[in-house]
Design an enzyme around this catalytic site. Structure first.
Site, PDB file in Angstrom:
ATOM      1  CE  LYS A 208      -4.410  -1.491   1.893  1.00  0.00           C
ATOM      2  NZ  LYS A 208      -5.297  -1.476   3.050  1.00  0.00           N
ATOM      3  CG  ASP A 293      -6.873  -7.678   5.431  1.00  0.00           C
ATOM      4  OD1 ASP A 293      -6.647  -6.647   6.088  1.00  0.00           O
ATOM      5  OD2 ASP A 293      -6.901  -7.703   4.187  1.00  0.00           O
TER       6      ASP A 293
HETATM    7 FE   LIG Z   1      -4.603  -5.731   1.615  1.00  0.00          FE
END
Ligand SMILES: [Fe+2]
Length: 354
Positions: A208, A293
């Site tokens: 990210k 997650d």
């Molecule tokens: Fe992810």
């Protein structure tokens, strides 16, 4: 400090006295049979055991075999003083791993020099082993520092994501423990694998950092193009880890970190990304990471959404069993709801507000 004790198996006190004069700085402890030798050698640290095979009633080979068999004594170096006639004993002694066989007909000076050489050689080996151990510790510490640095880079980028990686690592640990207790995937869940999963979990979203803030912090639904860019974080993250940590001592740690980052958005039914893998083609570590997650994303406040309650999140996870998630992992996750909630509440309780 290294001990300077030598155990000598000899029934002739005169031999011991003469040898003692040449081996300055060492304390010679004298024994004369197998039983005494084994008892003494197992109780105290010795730098060397000297066996005079001419000791009355002594079965030299039996004694060496006993010393090499017992874990407490097997690593003590052994030197045999022999008559040079019985080659069977000499050959067999070397086969069993003695460090030297010295002919008693040699001068006392030669005998003591060769004994000292064995001691020096063994000391060098110990020092090398110690240095290797220190180097391994250093590498391990460096690996942990790299992982922590990566994690803090993500945290610095987005504080909610930083909290997220810590919570997801906690959920991963809970799920692994649950799977082991349930007897699922035991072939894969070795101690090393479990340790690697928990250590590597904080890196799952490292990709990210290549996604722009405009997309990452957009307070609304992403466009198709933006979503495609966001999706690249999985593949890029895996590649980044592989390239950055390729020198890692533990290849399991590396492969686990790469798999978690690359495949944590794959889905059990094959509709995930980046490769549309199905079922057990998705690495186990990534299947575990996926549930941790998603659960944390559901109960957390994000720039684009408000959190939902734990119960609503657990309902979604249960409904996605066999679709998004591995059914066995969902079963364990649901069984350990209380632990999951507790871990979430302990880590940044104020952030969720649920
Ligand atoms: Fe992810």
């Amino acid at each position: 400090m290294l001990q300077r004790n030598i155990l000598i198996v000899d029934d002739d006190k005169n031999n011991v006295l003469v040898l003692g004069d040449f081996l300055k700085g060492f304390r010679l402890l004298e024994v004369s049979n197998v039983r005494e030798t084994m008892q003494t050698a197992a109780l105290s640290p010795f730098e060397l055991i000297i066996i005079n095979m001419q000791t009355k009633g002594l079965d030299t080979i039996h004694l060496i075999e006993s010393l090499k068999r017992l874990p407490l004594t097997s690593s003590i170096p052994v030197v045999v003083l022999g008559n040079g006639v019985n080659t069977y004993v000499e050959d067999r002694a070397f086969e069993l791993g003695v460090d030297d066989y010295i002919n008693l007909k040699s001068s006392i000076s030669t005998i003591s020099s060769r004994i000292l050489r064995v001691i020096d050689y063994q000391r060098c080996l110990k020092e090398i082993a110690l240095k290797d151990e220190i180097a391994e510790d250093k590498i391990e510490r460096m690996q942990k520092q790299i992982i922590e640095s990566f994690a803090s880079i993500i945290e610095g980028r987005d504080s909610s994501t930083g909290a997220h990686i810590k919570r997801t690592a906690a959920y991963v640990e809970i799920v692994i423990r649950g799977l082991i207790e349930a007897g699922d995937y035991l072939d894969e869940l070795t101690d090393d694998f479990c340790e690697s999963c928990v250590a590597a979990a904080p890196l799952h979203d490292i990709g990210k950092i290549t996604v722009s803030d405009v997309i990452l912090c957009k307070p609304g639904k992403l466009t198709v193009d933006e979503f495609m860019i966001m999706q690249t974080h999985a593949r890029i993250g895996g590649k980044m880890i592989a390239e950055t940590l390729s020198g890692m001592e533990s290849s399991l740690m590396l492969s686990t970190a790469v798999d978690m980052a690359t495949y944590h958005h794959e889905k059990w039914n094959g509709t995930g990304y980046p490769f549309n893998l199905v079922r057990e083609d998705i690495p186990l570590c990534a299947r575990i990471m996926a549930i941790a997650d998603v659960f944390d994303a559901l109960v957390s406040k994000r720039c684009y959404k408000e959190p939902i309650s734990y119960e609503q999140a657990f309902d979604i996870i249960r409904d996605e069993s066999g679709r998004h998630f591995d059914p066995k992992i969902v079963e364990v996750f649901m069984k350990l709801k209380d632990e999951v909630v507790k871990a979430s509440d302990c880590l940044y309780p104020s952030e969720n507000g649920v």
